[in-house]
Scaffold this motif. Structure first.
Motif, PDB file in Angstrom:
ATOM      1  N   LEU A 117       0.836  -1.202   0.000  1.00  0.00           N
ATOM      2  CA  LEU A 117       0.000   0.000   0.000  1.00  0.00           C
ATOM      3  C   LEU A 117       0.869   1.249   0.000  1.00  0.00           C
ATOM      4  O   LEU A 117       1.949   1.265   0.586  1.00  0.00           O
ATOM      5  N   LYS A 118       0.383   2.284  -0.662  1.00  0.00           N
ATOM      6  CA  LYS A 118       1.093   3.566  -0.680  1.00  0.00           C
ATOM      7  C   LYS A 118       0.064   4.695  -0.699  1.00  0.00           C
ATOM      8  O   LYS A 118      -1.117   4.477  -0.937  1.00  0.00           O
ATOM      9  N   TYR A 119       0.543   5.903  -0.449  1.00  0.00           N
ATOM     10  CA  TYR A 119      -0.310   7.082  -0.520  1.00  0.00           C
ATOM     11  C   TYR A 119      -0.368   7.570  -1.965  1.00  0.00           C
ATOM     12  O   TYR A 119       0.636   7.583  -2.664  1.00  0.00           O
ATOM     13  N   SER A 120      -1.515   7.996  -2.374  1.00  0.00           N
ATOM     14  CA  SER A 120      -1.695   8.517  -3.715  1.00  0.00           C
ATOM     15  C   SER A 120      -1.417  10.014  -3.726  1.00  0.00           C
ATOM     16  O   SER A 120      -1.474  10.674  -2.694  1.00  0.00           O
ATOM     17  N   THR A 121      -1.135  10.545  -4.900  1.00  0.00           N
ATOM     18  CA  THR A 121      -0.992  11.992  -5.049  1.00  0.00           C
ATOM     19  C   THR A 121      -2.217  12.586  -5.726  1.00  0.00           C
ATOM     20  O   THR A 121      -2.228  13.766  -6.050  1.00  0.00           O
ATOM     21  N   GLU A 122      -3.244  11.791  -5.910  1.00  0.00           N
ATOM     22  CA  GLU A 122      -4.485  12.272  -6.514  1.00  0.00           C
ATOM     23  C   GLU A 122      -5.299  13.016  -5.461  1.00  0.00           C
ATOM     24  O   GLU A 122      -5.453  12.556  -4.345  1.00  0.00           O
ATOM     25  N   TYR A 123      -5.829  14.173  -5.842  1.00  0.00           N
ATOM     26  CA  TYR A 123      -6.624  14.947  -4.886  1.00  0.00           C
ATOM     27  C   TYR A 123      -8.007  15.292  -5.419  1.00  0.00           C
ATOM     28  O   TYR A 123      -8.750  16.008  -4.784  1.00  0.00           O
ATOM     29  N   GLN A 124      -8.364  14.764  -6.571  1.00  0.00           N
ATOM     30  CA  GLN A 124      -9.667  15.062  -7.160  1.00  0.00           C
ATOM     31  C   GLN A 124     -10.551  13.820  -7.095  1.00  0.00           C
ATOM     32  O   GLN A 124     -10.744  13.124  -8.081  1.00  0.00           O
ATOM     33  N   LEU A 125     -11.102  13.532  -5.940  1.00  0.00           N
ATOM     34  CA  LEU A 125     -11.955  12.358  -5.765  1.00  0.00           C
ATOM     35  C   LEU A 125     -13.379  12.760  -5.421  1.00  0.00           C
ATOM     36  O   LEU A 125     -13.995  12.160  -4.566  1.00  0.00           O
ATOM     37  N   GLU A 126     -13.903  13.767  -6.087  1.00  0.00           N
ATOM     38  CA  GLU A 126     -15.271  14.181  -5.797  1.00  0.00           C
ATOM     39  C   GLU A 126     -16.242  13.230  -6.495  1.00  0.00           C
ATOM     40  O   GLU A 126     -15.979  12.724  -7.577  1.00  0.00           O
ATOM     41  N   GLU A 127     -17.344  12.975  -5.847  1.00  0.00           N
ATOM     42  CA  GLU A 127     -18.362  12.077  -6.379  1.00  0.00           C
ATOM     43  C   GLU A 127     -19.727  12.719  -6.168  1.00  0.00           C
ATOM     44  O   GLU A 127     -19.884  13.639  -5.377  1.00  0.00           O
ATOM     45  N   GLU A 128     -20.733  12.190  -6.860  1.00  0.00           N
ATOM     46  CA  GLU A 128     -22.071  12.749  -6.760  1.00  0.00           C
ATOM     47  C   GLU A 128     -22.882  12.148  -5.621  1.00  0.00           C
ATOM     48  O   GLU A 128     -23.767  12.787  -5.084  1.00  0.00           O
ATOM     49  N   SER A 129     -22.607  10.909  -5.259  1.00  0.00           N
ATOM     50  CA  SER A 129     -23.360  10.295  -4.171  1.00  0.00           C
ATOM     51  C   SER A 129     -22.402   9.661  -3.180  1.00  0.00           C
ATOM     52  O   SER A 129     -21.228   9.456  -3.472  1.00  0.00           O
ATOM     53  N   ARG A 130     -22.923   9.339  -2.034  1.00  0.00           N
ATOM     54  CA  ARG A 130     -22.108   8.755  -0.978  1.00  0.00           C
ATOM     55  C   ARG A 130     -21.573   7.389  -1.388  1.00  0.00           C
ATOM     56  O   ARG A 130     -20.461   7.021  -1.042  1.00  0.00           O
ATOM     57  N   TRP A 131     -22.343   6.651  -2.157  1.00  0.00           N
ATOM     58  CA  TRP A 131     -21.946   5.287  -2.518  1.00  0.00           C
ATOM     59  C   TRP A 131     -20.862   5.271  -3.576  1.00  0.00           C
ATOM     60  O   TRP A 131     -20.206   4.252  -3.772  1.00  0.00           O
ATOM     61  N   ASP A 132     -20.650   6.394  -4.247  1.00  0.00           N
ATOM     62  CA  ASP A 132     -19.568   6.464  -5.230  1.00  0.00           C
ATOM     63  C   ASP A 132     -18.200   6.561  -4.556  1.00  0.00           C
ATOM     64  O   ASP A 132     -17.179   6.415  -5.216  1.00  0.00           O
ATOM     65  N   GLY A 133     -18.161   6.816  -3.266  1.00  0.00           N
ATOM     66  CA  GLY A 133     -16.899   6.902  -2.528  1.00  0.00           C
ATOM     67  C   GLY A 133     -16.378   5.563  -2.067  1.00  0.00           C
ATOM     68  O   GLY A 133     -15.316   5.489  -1.462  1.00  0.00           O
ATOM     69  N   VAL A 134     -17.093   4.481  -2.355  1.00  0.00           N
ATOM     70  CA  VAL A 134     -16.636   3.134  -2.011  1.00  0.00           C
ATOM     71  C   VAL A 134     -15.896   2.583  -3.220  1.00  0.00           C
ATOM     72  O   VAL A 134     -16.472   2.415  -4.293  1.00  0.00           O
ATOM     73  N   TYR A 135     -14.611   2.316  -3.055  1.00  0.00           N
ATOM     74  CA  TYR A 135     -13.765   1.880  -4.160  1.00  0.00           C
ATOM     75  C   TYR A 135     -13.249   0.466  -3.937  1.00  0.00           C
ATOM     76  O   TYR A 135     -12.979   0.056  -2.809  1.00  0.00           O
ATOM     77  N   ASP A 136     -13.063  -0.232  -5.042  1.00  0.00           N
ATOM     78  CA  ASP A 136     -12.352  -1.505  -5.037  1.00  0.00           C
ATOM     79  C   ASP A 136     -10.957  -1.190  -5.569  1.00  0.00           C
ATOM     80  O   ASP A 136     -10.805  -0.849  -6.750  1.00  0.00           O
ATOM     81  N   LEU A 137      -9.953  -1.281  -4.707  1.00  0.00           N
ATOM     82  CA  LEU A 137      -8.602  -0.914  -5.124  1.00  0.00           C
ATOM     83  C   LEU A 137      -8.066  -1.844  -6.199  1.00  0.00           C
ATOM     84  O   LEU A 137      -7.206  -1.456  -6.986  1.00  0.00           O
TER      85      LEU A 137
END
Length: 146
Positions: A117-137
């Motif tokens: 695991l590592k930290y990402s440098t991406e900072y644009q993770l906006e989504e339209e709904s709460r369920w869009d924030g659940v990711y499968d890595l």
């Protein structure tokens, strides 16, 4: 006498406030005109987590041990893995994380025994709904590799 003292102190306070304001007016603007200009991030920036790709094997090294899942104080990580046969090491098939509730503490990155695991440098993770924030890595890793 206190009446004149209050007037002098109030006047001095006004002069000090105006001095600060005038000093700010002549300084250059530091606002970034986002999204036309992209931000330059510090090397120490810690975004959300993602898998490292190891060049010698071409993929991640997650063994689905569940250490990150047990260590997470927010309880937002779910890991599943399978074994091909009895003596084979376990391989992660799903790595679900809910970034809407993640506190970005980094304990999962620090406790990973395979350092996958590592930290990402991406900072644009906006989504339209709460369920869009659940990711499968795993799915995000496949998207990055293609």
């Amino acid at each position: 006498m206190s009446y004149w003292k209050e007037i002098i102190e109030g006047g001095w306070s006004l002069v000090e406030g105006m001095r600060v304001t005038v000093r700010r007016l002549v300084r250059p603007v530091v606002t970034v005109q986002y999204p036309r200009k992209q931000l330059t991030l510090s090397p120490a920036y810690r975004g959300h987590i993602e898998f490292k790709v190891f060049p010698e094997i071409g993929t991640h090294r997650c063994i689905a041990c569940g250490t990150c899942q047990r260590t997470c104080p927010s309880g937002v990580i779910k890991v599943q893995g399978v074994k091909d046969h009895a003596r084979a090491p376990k391989v992660a098939t799903h790595y679900m994380i809910d970034f809407t509730r993640c506190s970005l503490c980094g304990l999962c990155v620090e406790c990973c025994p395979t350092q996958t695991l590592k930290y990402s440098t991406e900072y644009q993770l906006e989504e339209e709904s709460r369920w869009d924030g659940v990711y499968d890595l795993m799915a995000r890793l496949e998207e990055r590799r293609t």
